[in-house]
Scaffold this motif. Structure first.
Motif, mmCIF file in Angstrom:
data_model
loop_
_atom_site.group_PDB
_atom_site.id
_atom_site.type_symbol
_atom_site.label_atom_id
_atom_site.label_comp_id
_atom_site.label_asym_id
_atom_site.label_seq_id
_atom_site.Cartn_x
_atom_site.Cartn_y
_atom_site.Cartn_z
ATOM 1 N N THR A 245 32.292 29.334 33.229
ATOM 2 C CA THR A 245 32.089 30.727 33.595
ATOM 3 C C THR A 245 31.996 30.799 35.103
ATOM 4 O O THR A 245 31.172 30.121 35.715
ATOM 5 C CB THR A 245 30.790 31.269 32.964
ATOM 6 N N TYR A 246 32.863 31.607 35.699
ATOM 7 C CA TYR A 246 32.937 31.731 37.151
ATOM 8 C C TYR A 246 32.678 33.184 37.536
ATOM 9 O O TYR A 246 33.359 34.076 37.052
ATOM 10 C CB TYR A 246 34.308 31.269 37.642
ATOM 11 N N ARG A 247 31.689 33.379 38.377
ATOM 12 C CA ARG A 247 31.318 34.728 38.805
ATOM 13 C C ARG A 247 31.781 34.960 40.236
ATOM 14 O O ARG A 247 31.317 34.259 41.149
ATOM 15 C CB ARG A 247 29.803 34.902 38.699
ATOM 16 N N PRO A 248 32.699 35.915 40.451
ATOM 17 C CA PRO A 248 33.125 36.218 41.814
ATOM 18 C C PRO A 248 31.951 36.736 42.644
ATOM 19 O O PRO A 248 31.083 37.445 42.130
ATOM 20 C CB PRO A 248 34.179 37.312 41.635
ATOM 21 N N CYS A 249 31.925 36.385 43.907
ATOM 22 C CA CYS A 249 30.899 36.828 44.850
ATOM 23 C C CYS A 249 31.591 37.544 46.012
ATOM 24 O O CYS A 249 31.590 37.027 47.143
ATOM 25 C CB CYS A 249 30.092 35.651 45.377
ATOM 26 N N PRO A 250 32.198 38.705 45.768
ATOM 27 C CA PRO A 250 32.959 39.376 46.820
ATOM 28 C C PRO A 250 32.093 39.855 47.982
ATOM 29 O O PRO A 250 32.604 40.129 49.059
ATOM 30 C CB PRO A 250 33.621 40.547 46.094
ATOM 31 N N GLU A 251 30.786 39.938 47.765
ATOM 32 C CA GLU A 251 29.893 40.395 48.827
ATOM 33 C C GLU A 251 29.671 39.329 49.899
ATOM 34 O O GLU A 251 29.213 39.633 50.997
ATOM 35 C CB GLU A 251 28.547 40.833 48.249
ATOM 36 N N MET A 252 30.022 38.091 49.614
ATOM 37 C CA MET A 252 29.833 37.022 50.594
ATOM 38 C C MET A 252 30.977 37.063 51.606
ATOM 39 O O MET A 252 32.142 37.034 51.232
ATOM 40 C CB MET A 252 29.765 35.661 49.912
ATOM 41 N N THR A 253 30.624 37.153 52.881
ATOM 42 C CA THR A 253 31.619 37.273 53.940
ATOM 43 C C THR A 253 31.483 36.128 54.938
ATOM 44 O O THR A 253 30.453 35.442 54.982
ATOM 45 C CB THR A 253 31.454 38.599 54.700
ATOM 46 N N LEU A 254 32.496 35.976 55.769
ATOM 47 C CA LEU A 254 32.455 34.961 56.810
ATOM 48 C C LEU A 254 31.314 35.242 57.773
ATOM 49 O O LEU A 254 30.548 34.339 58.114
ATOM 50 C CB LEU A 254 33.791 34.913 57.555
ATOM 51 N N SER A 255 31.154 36.493 58.182
ATOM 52 C CA SER A 255 30.075 36.814 59.128
ATOM 53 C C SER A 255 28.708 36.540 58.521
ATOM 54 O O SER A 255 27.794 36.094 59.216
ATOM 55 C CB SER A 255 30.179 38.260 59.619
ATOM 56 N N MET A 256 28.547 36.747 57.233
ATOM 57 C CA MET A 256 27.288 36.450 56.555
ATOM 58 C C MET A 256 27.009 34.943 56.600
ATOM 59 O O MET A 256 25.886 34.517 56.843
ATOM 60 C CB MET A 256 27.351 36.917 55.095
ATOM 61 N N CYS A 257 28.036 34.149 56.398
ATOM 62 C CA CYS A 257 27.872 32.697 56.414
ATOM 63 C C CYS A 257 27.589 32.170 57.817
ATOM 64 O O CYS A 257 26.891 31.176 57.979
ATOM 65 C CB CYS A 257 29.117 32.013 55.860
ATOM 66 N N LEU A 258 28.131 32.833 58.821
ATOM 67 C CA LEU A 258 27.953 32.379 60.200
ATOM 68 C C LEU A 258 26.653 32.863 60.816
ATOM 69 O O LEU A 258 26.195 32.307 61.812
ATOM 70 C CB LEU A 258 29.131 32.838 61.065
ATOM 71 N N ALA A 259 26.052 33.909 60.232
ATOM 72 C CA ALA A 259 24.810 34.463 60.776
ATOM 73 C C ALA A 259 23.679 33.463 60.655
ATOM 74 O O ALA A 259 23.571 32.732 59.667
ATOM 75 C CB ALA A 259 24.451 35.753 60.041
ATOM 76 N N LYS A 260 22.850 33.449 61.658
ATOM 77 C CA LYS A 260 21.667 32.580 61.623
ATOM 78 C C LYS A 260 20.709 33.119 60.584
ATOM 79 O O LYS A 260 20.520 34.319 60.457
ATOM 80 C CB LYS A 260 20.992 32.552 62.981
ATOM 81 N N GLU A 261 20.106 32.227 59.844
ATOM 82 C CA GLU A 261 19.118 32.615 58.834
ATOM 83 C C GLU A 261 17.844 33.056 59.534
ATOM 84 O O GLU A 261 17.411 32.424 60.502
ATOM 85 C CB GLU A 261 18.819 31.432 57.905
ATOM 86 N N GLU A 262 17.250 34.129 59.057
ATOM 87 C CA GLU A 262 15.997 34.577 59.632
ATOM 88 C C GLU A 262 14.880 33.648 59.170
ATOM 89 O O GLU A 262 14.825 33.258 58.015
ATOM 90 C CB GLU A 262 15.696 36.008 59.196
ATOM 91 N N VAL A 263 14.013 33.310 60.095
ATOM 92 C CA VAL A 263 12.897 32.411 59.794
ATOM 93 C C VAL A 263 11.673 33.254 59.509
ATOM 94 O O VAL A 263 11.394 34.245 60.191
ATOM 95 C CB VAL A 263 12.641 31.451 60.984
#
Length: 115
Positions: free
Chosen positions: A92-110
């Motif tokens: 079972t594979y669930r698409p995650c269209p909300e995940m973007t390149l900018s989201m992946c590159l953003a620094k995680e908030e601490v």
């Protein structure tokens, strides 16, 4: 949770990968780190086209393998209809269209504002 992803490179080629931490892996590709793929070091990443999540590493590997064997035209069709991933491999594979390149590159908030 395992993820399967497709990246579009600057030359419009498509790279398919698998990761447990997709944000970290995308940063490795994008910033051409030593731990990134050889392919994305010579083909700079332009966009994160699609991400799927699944429950098992085995299922993720099956889908990655099947996608990598597709011709580019078929990969483009899959990007238009990501829900069809279920038909390509057991699992079972669930698409995650909300995940973007900018989201992946953003620094995680601490937490608590500490960096």
């Amino acid at each position: 949770m395992p993820y399967i992803y497709i990246l579009r490179c600057e030359d419009q080629s498509l790279y398919t990968g698998i990761a447990k931490d997709v944000r970290r892996r995308i940063r490795e590709h994008y910033y051409r780190k030593k731990t990134g793929a050889k392919y994305t070091k010579s083909h700079p990443v332009q966009a994160l086209e699609m991400v799927w999540e699944t429950d098992s590493w085995s299922d993720a590997g099956k889908l990655e393998y099947r996608i990598k064997r597709l011709k580019k035209e078929r990969k483009e069709e899959l990007l238009l209809h990501p829900e069809r991933a279920d038909q390509m491999a057991d699992g079972t594979y669930r698409p995650c269209p909300e995940m973007t390149l900018s989201m992946c590159l953003a620094k995680e908030e601490v937490a608590d504002g500490q960096a």
